[in-house]
Scaffold this motif. Structure first.
Motif, PDB file in Angstrom:
ATOM      1  N   THR A  47     -65.284 -54.356 -60.907  1.00  9.99           N
ATOM      2  CA  THR A  47     -66.337 -54.719 -61.844  1.00  9.99           C
ATOM      3  C   THR A  47     -66.996 -56.003 -61.357  1.00  9.99           C
ATOM      4  O   THR A  47     -66.515 -56.651 -60.413  1.00  9.99           O
ATOM      5  CB  THR A  47     -65.782 -54.944 -63.264  1.00  9.99           C
ATOM      6  N   ILE A  48     -68.075 -56.387 -62.009  1.00 15.14           N
ATOM      7  CA  ILE A  48     -68.760 -57.624 -61.633  1.00 15.14           C
ATOM      8  C   ILE A  48     -67.847 -58.828 -61.838  1.00 15.14           C
ATOM      9  O   ILE A  48     -67.833 -59.764 -61.028  1.00 15.14           O
ATOM     10  CB  ILE A  48     -70.059 -57.798 -62.452  1.00 15.14           C
ATOM     11  N   GLU A  49     -67.052 -58.804 -62.919  1.00 18.06           N
ATOM     12  CA  GLU A  49     -66.176 -59.932 -63.237  1.00 18.06           C
ATOM     13  C   GLU A  49     -64.853 -59.892 -62.491  1.00 18.06           C
ATOM     14  O   GLU A  49     -64.171 -60.909 -62.392  1.00 18.06           O
ATOM     15  CB  GLU A  49     -65.901 -59.970 -64.740  1.00 18.06           C
ATOM     16  N   PRO A  55     -63.138 -65.176 -57.106  1.00 19.48           N
ATOM     17  CA  PRO A  55     -62.178 -66.248 -56.788  1.00 19.48           C
ATOM     18  C   PRO A  55     -61.271 -66.577 -57.969  1.00 19.48           C
ATOM     19  O   PRO A  55     -61.645 -66.393 -59.130  1.00 19.48           O
ATOM     20  CB  PRO A  55     -63.084 -67.434 -56.459  1.00 19.48           C
ATOM     21  N   PHE A  56     -60.082 -67.049 -57.663  1.00 22.81           N
ATOM     22  CA  PHE A  56     -59.166 -67.556 -58.686  1.00 22.81           C
ATOM     23  C   PHE A  56     -58.277 -68.608 -58.063  1.00 22.81           C
ATOM     24  O   PHE A  56     -57.780 -68.448 -56.951  1.00 22.81           O
ATOM     25  CB  PHE A  56     -58.285 -66.453 -59.280  1.00 22.81           C
ATOM     26  N   ASP A  57     -58.062 -69.685 -58.795  1.00 22.22           N
ATOM     27  CA  ASP A  57     -57.082 -70.685 -58.393  1.00 22.22           C
ATOM     28  C   ASP A  57     -56.597 -71.388 -59.645  1.00 22.22           C
ATOM     29  O   ASP A  57     -57.339 -71.516 -60.632  1.00 22.22           O
ATOM     30  CB  ASP A  57     -57.680 -71.715 -57.433  1.00 22.22           C
ATOM     31  N   GLN A  90     -52.669 -65.592 -66.786  1.00 27.51           N
ATOM     32  CA  GLN A  90     -53.336 -64.912 -67.890  1.00 27.51           C
ATOM     33  C   GLN A  90     -53.781 -65.914 -68.957  1.00 27.51           C
ATOM     34  O   GLN A  90     -54.878 -65.798 -69.506  1.00 27.51           O
ATOM     35  CB  GLN A  90     -52.389 -63.876 -68.503  1.00 27.51           C
ATOM     36  N   GLU A  91     -52.943 -66.902 -69.237  1.00 25.60           N
ATOM     37  CA  GLU A  91     -53.311 -67.935 -70.208  1.00 25.60           C
ATOM     38  C   GLU A  91     -54.527 -68.720 -69.728  1.00 25.60           C
ATOM     39  O   GLU A  91     -55.426 -69.043 -70.510  1.00 25.60           O
ATOM     40  CB  GLU A  91     -52.122 -68.876 -70.430  1.00 25.60           C
ATOM     41  N   GLN A  92     -54.553 -69.035 -68.436  1.00 27.00           N
ATOM     42  CA  GLN A  92     -55.674 -69.805 -67.888  1.00 27.00           C
ATOM     43  C   GLN A  92     -56.977 -69.023 -67.961  1.00 27.00           C
ATOM     44  O   GLN A  92     -58.043 -69.600 -68.201  1.00 27.00           O
ATOM     45  CB  GLN A  92     -55.373 -70.191 -66.435  1.00 27.00           C
ATOM     46  N   ASP A  93     -56.908 -67.710 -67.764  1.00 29.95           N
ATOM     47  CA  ASP A  93     -58.114 -66.875 -67.742  1.00 29.95           C
ATOM     48  C   ASP A  93     -58.387 -66.229 -69.092  1.00 29.95           C
ATOM     49  O   ASP A  93     -58.937 -65.133 -69.160  1.00 29.95           O
ATOM     50  CB  ASP A  93     -58.002 -65.799 -66.660  1.00 29.95           C
ATOM     51  N   ALA A  94     -57.960 -66.896 -70.163  1.00 26.48           N
ATOM     52  CA  ALA A  94     -58.280 -66.475 -71.529  1.00 26.48           C
ATOM     53  C   ALA A  94     -57.779 -65.069 -71.862  1.00 26.48           C
ATOM     54  O   ALA A  94     -58.459 -64.287 -72.513  1.00 26.48           O
ATOM     55  CB  ALA A  94     -59.770 -66.572 -71.790  1.00 26.48           C
ATOM     56  N   GLY A  95     -56.583 -64.750 -71.362  1.00 25.22           N
ATOM     57  CA  GLY A  95     -55.928 -63.552 -71.851  1.00 25.22           C
ATOM     58  C   GLY A  95     -55.949 -62.325 -70.979  1.00 25.22           C
ATOM     59  O   GLY A  95     -55.516 -61.256 -71.418  1.00 25.22           O
ATOM     60  N   TRP A  96     -56.446 -62.429 -69.733  1.00 24.38           N
ATOM     61  CA  TRP A  96     -56.413 -61.236 -68.884  1.00 24.38           C
ATOM     62  C   TRP A  96     -56.219 -61.629 -67.431  1.00 24.38           C
ATOM     63  O   TRP A  96     -56.418 -62.785 -67.043  1.00 24.38           O
ATOM     64  CB  TRP A  96     -57.657 -60.392 -69.076  1.00 24.38           C
ATOM     65  N   LEU A  97     -55.792 -60.648 -66.629  1.00 23.92           N
ATOM     66  CA  LEU A  97     -55.465 -60.888 -65.227  1.00 23.92           C
ATOM     67  C   LEU A  97     -56.508 -60.264 -64.306  1.00 23.92           C
ATOM     68  O   LEU A  97     -56.697 -59.051 -64.298  1.00 23.92           O
ATOM     69  CB  LEU A  97     -54.096 -60.288 -64.897  1.00 23.92           C
ATOM     70  N   LYS A  98     -57.143 -61.105 -63.513  1.00 28.50           N
ATOM     71  CA  LYS A  98     -58.056 -60.612 -62.493  1.00 28.50           C
ATOM     72  C   LYS A  98     -57.277 -60.298 -61.213  1.00 28.50           C
ATOM     73  O   LYS A  98     -56.149 -60.753 -61.024  1.00 28.50           O
ATOM     74  CB  LYS A  98     -59.129 -61.661 -62.195  1.00 28.50           C
ATOM     75  N   LEU A  99     -57.914 -59.552 -60.351  1.00 28.03           N
ATOM     76  CA  LEU A  99     -57.296 -59.231 -59.069  1.00 28.03           C
ATOM     77  C   LEU A  99     -57.008 -60.499 -58.282  1.00 28.03           C
ATOM     78  O   LEU A  99     -55.955 -60.641 -57.658  1.00 28.03           O
ATOM     79  CB  LEU A  99     -58.221 -58.303 -58.265  1.00 28.03           C
ATOM     80  N   GLY A 100     -57.940 -61.444 -58.334  1.00 27.51           N
ATOM     81  CA  GLY A 100     -57.750 -62.703 -57.611  1.00 27.51           C
ATOM     82  C   GLY A 100     -56.542 -63.480 -58.116  1.00 27.51           C
ATOM     83  O   GLY A 100     -55.847 -64.139 -57.332  1.00 27.51           O
ATOM     84  N   ALA A 101     -56.272 -63.411 -59.424  1.00 21.50           N
ATOM     85  CA  ALA A 101     -55.114 -64.103 -59.989  1.00 21.50           C
ATOM     86  C   ALA A 101     -53.816 -63.489 -59.476  1.00 21.50           C
ATOM     87  O   ALA A 101     -52.875 -64.210 -59.116  1.00 21.50           O
ATOM     88  CB  ALA A 101     -55.169 -64.037 -61.509  1.00 21.50           C
ATOM     89  N   MET A 102     -53.781 -62.168 -59.410  1.00 27.03           N
ATOM     90  CA  MET A 102     -52.576 -61.505 -58.906  1.00 27.03           C
ATOM     91  C   MET A 102     -52.367 -61.808 -57.425  1.00 27.03           C
ATOM     92  O   MET A 102     -51.230 -62.015 -56.981  1.00 27.03           O
ATOM     93  CB  MET A 102     -52.681 -59.999 -59.146  1.00 27.03           C
TER      94      MET A 102
END
Length: 282
Positions: A47-49, A55-57, A90-102
Motif C-alpha cells: 500500500t502507499i503507507e 522507512p521505519f526506525d 506497534q506502540e510507536q506507530d499508533a497501533g499497527w506494524l509496517k513492513l519496515g518495522a518488522m
C-alpha cells in the motif's frame, strides 16, 4: 456397507458442514487472507503507507527501551526479543506494524525477516493494518458471553456505525475482540488500547462490570479526549463482592508464616533470642 466406508462418508459430510459453517467466523471470511481477532491479512499487501520502501526506525527514547529489552536475554539469543520489540514498534506507530518495522526488528535481533513475519502474522495482538486512536477490544470468552458481551458489541456497532474489525470514518475507534483477558469475575469487560498520544505514551486498560449504557459513556469520554478511570464500573473494589468482603475479615488464626520479616511476633521473638545470645557472649 463396511465400517470404513461409513466412516469415510461421515467424515466427508462433516468436512462439508464444517466448511459451510466456518466460511464466516466472527465476521471474517476464512476463505480470505484475513483472520479473526486481529486487524490485517496473513500476507503482506503493498500500500502507499506500507511498502518495501516505507522507512521505519525507533525513536531515541525507544532505542533506550530496545537496549533494556535486549539486556534481558543472552547475546546469542537476541531472537527472544522479537515479541517485545514488535510490541514496542506497534506502540510507536499508533497501533499497527509496517513492513519496515518488522524488518528493523529482524535487523536488531540478527534474524531473517521471515522469522519476524511469522510472529507478526501468528499472534493476534499484532495489527497489520492501521487502527483507530482507540482500539476497543471486547472479550468474547465464556464468562463474558454469559454476562452479555454480545449486547456490548451490538451497542458499540450501532453507536459507532461500524462492524467488527472496522474503523470509524474519523479514525478514532476500531472495534475488535479478544480471547479471555483474565477478568472473568468482573465480566463483561473490554480492554482499550489508547494510541492517541503515540509514540510518547501508550496505555492498555481494562474496563469491567459493564452495561451497554456505561460502555457508551466511556467511549464518549474518550471521544472528548478524557481518560475514564479503568477497572470495575459498578462501584466494587477489585474483584470483591459488590456489597463488600464477606470473608477473611479478621487476621488469620494460623498456622502463621514463620518468616520473621512477615510475622511481627516471630520477629520480636528472634530479636529477643539474638539479644540474649549477645549478653551471654559478653
Amino acid at each position: 456397507m463396511s465400517f470404513a466406508k461409513l466412516a469415510q462418508n461421515f467424515l466427508r459430510r462433516q468436512a462439508r458442514s464444517s466448511l459451510k459453517h466456518n466460511r464466516l467466523f466472527n465476521g471474517v471470511s476464512l476463505t480470505s487472507p484475513h483472520r479473526a481477532y486481529t486487524i490485517g491479512p496473513f500476507h503482506h499487501q503493498e500500500t502507499i503507507e506500507d511498502n518495501i520502501d516505507t522507512p521505519f526506525d525507533f525513536t531515541k527514547d525507544n532505542y533506550k527501551k530496545v537496549e533494556k529489552i535486549l539486556a534481558k536475554y543472552p547475546t546469542k539469543y537476541k531472537r527472544s526479543a522479537i515479541l517485545p520489540l514488535l510490541h514496542l514498534a506497534q506502540e510507536q506507530d499508533a497501533g499497527w506494524l509496517k513492513l519496515g518495522a518488522m524488518n528493523k526488528v529482524a535487523e536488531i535481533c540478527h534474524v531473517h525477516p521471515m522469522a519476524v513475519y511469522e510472529c507478526a502474522t501468528f499472534y493476534s495482538m499484532y495489527n497489520r493494518r492501521k487502527v483507530g486512536k482507540y482500539h476497543l477490544l471486547v472479550c468474547k470468552t465464556t464468562p463474558c458471553q454469559i454476562r452479555g458481551c454480545d449486547v456490548l458489541i451490538e451497542s458499540l456497532s450501532q453507536h459507532l456505525g461500524i462492524r467488527m474489525f472496522e474503523t470509524t470514518e474519523d479514525g478514532l475507534f476500531t472495534l475488535g475482540e479478544m480471547e479471555c483477558l483474565g477478568a472473568c469475575v468482573n465480566a463483561p469487560m473490554i480492554a482499550i488500547a489508547d494510541y492517541s498520544n503515540a509514540p510518547h505514551d501508550f496505555t492498555y486498560d481494562y474496563y469491567e462490570d459493564l452495561t451497554p449504557k456505561k460502555l457508551l459513556q466511556i467511549v464518549e469520554a474518550f471521544r472528548r479526549g478524557e481518560k475514564p478511570t479503568p477497572g470495575p464500573q459498578n462501584g466494587r473494589k477489585g474483584c470483591e463482592p459488590l456489597g463488600g468482603k464477606t470473608s477473611l475479615n479478621t487476621p488469620p488464626r494460623g498456622p502463621c508464616c514463620l518468616h520473621p520479616d512477615l510475622n511481627p511476633e516471630i520477629k520480636k521473638q528472634k530479636e529477643a533470642e539474638e539479644a540474649a545470645k549477645k549478653q551471654e557472649s559478653a
